[in-house]
Design a protein around this motif. Structure first.
Motif, PDB file in Angstrom:
ATOM      1  N   ALA A   1    -139.768  69.123 -46.103  1.00 52.99           N
ATOM      2  CA  ALA A   1    -141.150  69.297 -46.549  1.00 52.99           C
ATOM      3  C   ALA A   1    -142.077  69.897 -45.501  1.00 52.99           C
ATOM      4  CB  ALA A   1    -141.711  67.953 -46.999  1.00 52.99           C
ATOM      5  N   ALA A   2    -141.600  70.132 -44.308  1.00 52.90           N
ATOM      6  CA  ALA A   2    -142.490  70.521 -43.208  1.00 52.90           C
ATOM      7  C   ALA A   2    -143.270  71.797 -43.491  1.00 52.90           C
ATOM      8  CB  ALA A   2    -141.669  70.673 -41.925  1.00 52.90           C
ATOM      9  N   ASN A   3    -142.658  72.738 -44.200  1.00 52.80           N
ATOM     10  CA  ASN A   3    -143.318  74.021 -44.451  1.00 52.80           C
ATOM     11  C   ASN A   3    -144.348  73.960 -45.576  1.00 52.80           C
ATOM     12  OD1 ASN A   3    -141.833  75.354 -42.449  1.00 52.80           O
ATOM     13  ND2 ASN A   3    -140.167  75.815 -43.872  1.00 52.80           N
ATOM     14  N   TYR A   4    -144.519  72.784 -46.200  1.00 53.28           N
ATOM     15  CA  TYR A   4    -145.388  72.678 -47.371  1.00 53.28           C
ATOM     16  C   TYR A   4    -146.528  71.685 -47.160  1.00 53.28           C
ATOM     17  CZ  TYR A   4    -141.256  74.990 -49.087  1.00 53.28           C
ATOM     18  OH  TYR A   4    -140.207  75.865 -49.220  1.00 53.28           O
ATOM     19  N   ASN A   5    -146.777  71.339 -45.900  1.00 56.16           N
ATOM     20  CA  ASN A   5    -147.843  70.382 -45.607  1.00 56.16           C
ATOM     21  C   ASN A   5    -149.226  70.933 -45.915  1.00 56.16           C
ATOM     22  OD1 ASN A   5    -146.166  68.288 -44.768  1.00 56.16           O
ATOM     23  ND2 ASN A   5    -146.047  69.082 -42.670  1.00 56.16           N
ATOM     24  N   GLY A   6    -149.351  72.241 -46.072  1.00 55.52           N
ATOM     25  CA  GLY A   6    -150.627  72.852 -46.438  1.00 55.52           C
ATOM     26  C   GLY A   6    -150.927  72.749 -47.925  1.00 55.52           C
ATOM     27  N   CYS A   7    -149.986  72.231 -48.693  1.00 57.14           N
ATOM     28  CA  CYS A   7    -150.170  72.045 -50.144  1.00 57.14           C
ATOM     29  C   CYS A   7    -150.274  70.554 -50.445  1.00 57.14           C
ATOM     30  CB  CYS A   7    -148.992  72.626 -50.913  1.00 57.14           C
ATOM     31  SG  CYS A   7    -148.585  74.336 -50.525  1.00 57.14           S
ATOM     32  N   TYR A   8    -150.859  70.213 -51.580  1.00 60.28           N
ATOM     33  CA  TYR A   8    -150.862  68.826 -52.013  1.00 60.28           C
ATOM     34  C   TYR A   8    -149.434  68.358 -52.271  1.00 60.28           C
ATOM     35  CZ  TYR A   8    -155.885  69.318 -53.115  1.00 60.28           C
ATOM     36  OH  TYR A   8    -157.234  69.537 -53.057  1.00 60.28           O
ATOM     37  N   ALA A   9    -148.647  69.225 -52.925  1.00 66.97           N
ATOM     38  CA  ALA A   9    -147.301  68.833 -53.320  1.00 66.97           C
ATOM     39  C   ALA A   9    -146.427  70.065 -53.470  1.00 66.97           C
ATOM     40  CB  ALA A   9    -147.331  68.057 -54.637  1.00 66.97           C
ATOM     41  N   ALA A  10    -145.135  69.865 -53.245  1.00 63.01           N
ATOM     42  CA  ALA A  10    -144.156  70.927 -53.462  1.00 63.01           C
ATOM     43  C   ALA A  10    -142.845  70.278 -53.867  1.00 63.01           C
ATOM     44  CB  ALA A  10    -143.961  71.767 -52.209  1.00 63.01           C
ATOM     45  N   MET A  11    -142.078  70.989 -54.688  1.00 61.99           N
ATOM     46  CA  MET A  11    -140.852  70.401 -55.224  1.00 61.99           C
ATOM     47  C   MET A  11    -139.889  71.507 -55.623  1.00 61.99           C
ATOM     48  SD  MET A  11    -140.665  67.650 -58.359  1.00 61.99           S
ATOM     49  CE  MET A  11    -139.149  66.834 -58.836  1.00 61.99           C
ATOM     50  N   LEU A  12    -138.627  71.331 -55.311  1.00 60.49           N
ATOM     51  CA  LEU A  12    -137.568  72.230 -55.781  1.00 60.49           C
ATOM     52  C   LEU A  12    -136.360  71.377 -56.129  1.00 60.49           C
ATOM     53  CD1 LEU A  12    -136.427  75.106 -56.252  1.00 60.49           C
ATOM     54  CD2 LEU A  12    -135.612  75.049 -53.872  1.00 60.49           C
ATOM     55  N   VAL A  13    -135.933  71.467 -57.387  1.00 57.69           N
ATOM     56  CA  VAL A  13    -134.806  70.686 -57.877  1.00 57.69           C
ATOM     57  C   VAL A  13    -133.751  71.632 -58.426  1.00 57.69           C
ATOM     58  CG1 VAL A  13    -134.042  69.041 -59.638  1.00 57.69           C
ATOM     59  CG2 VAL A  13    -136.188  68.656 -58.416  1.00 57.69           C
ATOM     60  N   ASP A  14    -132.510  71.412 -58.036  1.00 60.50           N
ATOM     61  CA  ASP A  14    -131.378  72.101 -58.627  1.00 60.50           C
ATOM     62  C   ASP A  14    -131.048  71.381 -59.928  1.00 60.50           C
ATOM     63  OD1 ASP A  14    -128.838  73.007 -59.412  1.00 60.50           O
ATOM     64  OD2 ASP A  14    -128.204  73.361 -57.352  1.00 60.50           O
ATOM     65  N   GLU A  15    -131.401  71.988 -61.050  1.00 55.28           N
ATOM     66  CA  GLU A  15    -131.202  71.338 -62.342  1.00 55.28           C
ATOM     67  C   GLU A  15    -129.743  71.332 -62.782  1.00 55.28           C
ATOM     68  OE1 GLU A  15    -133.130  69.705 -65.115  1.00 55.28           O
ATOM     69  OE2 GLU A  15    -133.669  69.123 -63.085  1.00 55.28           O
ATOM     70  N   THR A  16    -128.920  72.133 -62.129  1.00 50.45           N
ATOM     71  CA  THR A  16    -127.500  72.121 -62.449  1.00 50.45           C
ATOM     72  C   THR A  16    -126.840  70.869 -61.894  1.00 50.45           C
ATOM     73  OG1 THR A  16    -127.478  74.550 -62.426  1.00 50.45           O
ATOM     74  CG2 THR A  16    -125.349  73.428 -62.275  1.00 50.45           C
ATOM     75  N   THR A  17    -127.214  70.499 -60.674  1.00 49.08           N
ATOM     76  CA  THR A  17    -126.596  69.340 -60.015  1.00 49.08           C
ATOM     77  C   THR A  17    -127.520  68.121 -59.975  1.00 49.08           C
ATOM     78  OG1 THR A  17    -127.454  70.009 -57.850  1.00 49.08           O
ATOM     79  CG2 THR A  17    -125.304  70.907 -58.527  1.00 49.08           C
ATOM     80  N   LYS A  18    -128.814  68.307 -60.290  1.00 49.21           N
ATOM     81  CA  LYS A  18    -129.858  67.283 -60.179  1.00 49.21           C
ATOM     82  C   LYS A  18    -130.145  66.917 -58.715  1.00 49.21           C
ATOM     83  CE  LYS A  18    -129.745  67.350 -64.583  1.00 49.21           C
ATOM     84  NZ  LYS A  18    -130.627  68.304 -65.284  1.00 49.21           N
ATOM     85  N   ASP A  19    -129.759  67.786 -57.788  1.00 47.56           N
ATOM     86  CA  ASP A  19    -130.070  67.568 -56.377  1.00 47.56           C
ATOM     87  C   ASP A  19    -131.487  68.027 -56.079  1.00 47.56           C
ATOM     88  OD1 ASP A  19    -127.537  66.572 -55.795  1.00 47.56           O
ATOM     89  OD2 ASP A  19    -126.733  68.578 -55.353  1.00 47.56           O
ATOM     90  N   THR A  20    -132.181  67.273 -55.237  1.00 47.06           N
ATOM     91  CA  THR A  20    -133.524  67.655 -54.794  1.00 47.06           C
ATOM     92  C   THR A  20    -133.412  68.416 -53.488  1.00 47.06           C
ATOM     93  OG1 THR A  20    -134.467  65.689 -55.834  1.00 47.06           O
ATOM     94  CG2 THR A  20    -135.815  66.831 -54.203  1.00 47.06           C
ATOM     95  N   ILE A  21    -133.927  69.621 -53.454  1.00 46.55           N
ATOM     96  CA  ILE A  21    -133.840  70.476 -52.272  1.00 46.55           C
ATOM     97  C   ILE A  21    -135.101  70.357 -51.427  1.00 46.55           C
ATOM     98  CG2 ILE A  21    -133.546  72.861 -51.475  1.00 46.55           C
ATOM     99  CD1 ILE A  21    -132.087  73.366 -54.169  1.00 46.55           C
ATOM    100  N   VAL A  22    -136.268  70.310 -52.097  1.00 44.50           N
ATOM    101  CA  VAL A  22    -137.554  70.134 -51.417  1.00 44.50           C
ATOM    102  C   VAL A  22    -138.347  69.081 -52.164  1.00 44.50           C
ATOM    103  CG1 VAL A  22    -139.771  71.193 -50.788  1.00 44.50           C
ATOM    104  CG2 VAL A  22    -137.646  72.496 -50.520  1.00 44.50           C
TER     105      VAL A  22
END
Length: 331
Positions: free
Chosen positions: A71-92
């Motif tokens: 999450a370090a690169n997204y501290n300038g935002c309220y929130a950020a999220m990236l999910v691999d919907e194929t595996t249900k793994d959370t990337i960010v």
């Protein structure tokens, strides 16, 4: 070519919408006002659940309360999220359970209820709505069409105007058509949110103009866009880079306004990374919410599907820079 790749992905789905031709007269309540308030204290609320209803986790990514992932690169935002919907793994994951303002991402839920009404046969894309007034807002710069009392147009144009170019008045008109009033429609929105596990969301309007009591979380938006994407019509609308918004004015003359998406990846104003397709999406911008975007993605090489969100970016450049960084992690 965004449209070609998206159509290639989604035209496998067949569309079986029941079209019932009828005339509908809109007789809604008077205009509701929306007063801006102070910025929410954005942060993780300790009493929020990890995810919604029990038993839903198997089909969704599960992110622990307070968990931060790359999450370090997204501290300038309220929130950020990236999910691999194929595996249900959370990337960010950055502040995914913190309360945020959704702005026009609210319209995803509005779109869900409109499409459900169409699919149930309660309304039709071809139904014609005649306005009894111009829908107005306190926010002087609220995005709205030129529709006034006496204008007529189809449900299709109202829905496309709502989702593509984010016409706020189209949302109010559709809400009143379906539920009789915007407040009754919001009750439907909140009920639907709870049904799909988005239990940390509360809607007080159908469009996302600011209200202190109108909020969600990044994780709830993840659940909401997944529900939106169950509808074939969502992909038809989100595949368009232009649309002729058509209505009949109060004097009986046909008016056509060519509208474009609010997503600058689709308009070409921002370069979209090669090798990916865009599915469903929605932007959102208010003074309090800042700049937001949620999108479905597909890696054309691997076939893996993703959901990416950035909320609360300070400016469009920051928004699209953060989203591009998320997309580039989807490999």
């Amino acid at each position: 070519m965004f449209n070609q790749s998206r159509i290639g992905k989604y035209m496998r789905r067949s569309i079986s919408l029941i079209l019932v031709l009828s005339m509908v007269l809109l007789t809604g309540c008077g205009s509701k006002t929306y007063k801006a308030g102070k910025q929410l204290d954005i942060g993780v609320l300790p009493d929020l659940p990890v995810y919604g209803e029990l038993g839903m986790a198997y089909d969704n990514a599960v992110i622990a309360q307070g968990e931060e992932i790359d999450a370090a690169n997204y501290n300038g935002c309220y929130a950020a999220m990236l999910v691999d919907e194929t595996t249900k793994d959370t990337i960010v994951a950055h502040n995914v359970h913190g309360r945020i303002y959704p702005a026009s991402m609210t319209k995803i839920m509005t779109g869900i209820l409109v499409m459900e009404s169409i699919e149930k046969g309660d309304i039709s894309l071809d139904d014609v709505v005649t306005l009894n007034r111009k829908v107005t807002f306190d926010d002087w710069d609220a995005m709205a069409s030129d529709l006034v009392g006496g204008c007529s147009l189809t449900v299709k144009n109202l829905l496309y105007g709502l989702m593509i170019t984010s016409y706020n008045d189209c949302g109010v008109i559709l809400a009143e058509l379906i539920a009789g009033s915007e407040s009754a429609f919001c009750d439907m929105m909140n009920k639907k949110a709870k049904e799909i596990g988005a239990t940390n969301t509360h809607f007080v309007n159908c469009h996302g103009l600011h209200d202190d009591d109108h909020y969600t979380t990044a994780y709830d938006l993840y659940l909401i866009i997944k529900e939106f994407s169950k509808h074939d019509l969502a992909y038809v609308i989100d595949s368009l880079d232009t649309y002729d918004f058509t209505y009949t004015d109060a004097d009986g003359n046909e008016q056509v306004v060519t509208i474009e998406p609010t997503n600058e990846f689709l308009t070409g104003e921002v370069n979209f990374p090669d090798g990916y397709s865009i599915g469903s999406w929605k932007t959102g911008t208010t003074e309090e919410a800042l700049n937001c975007l949620i999108m479905e993605l597909k890696n054309d090489s691997t076939g893996e599907e993703y959901i990416a969100l950035v909320a609360g970016a300070d400016g469009k450049e920051a928004l699209y820079s953060a989203m591009t960084e998320l997309i580039n992690k989807a490999k």
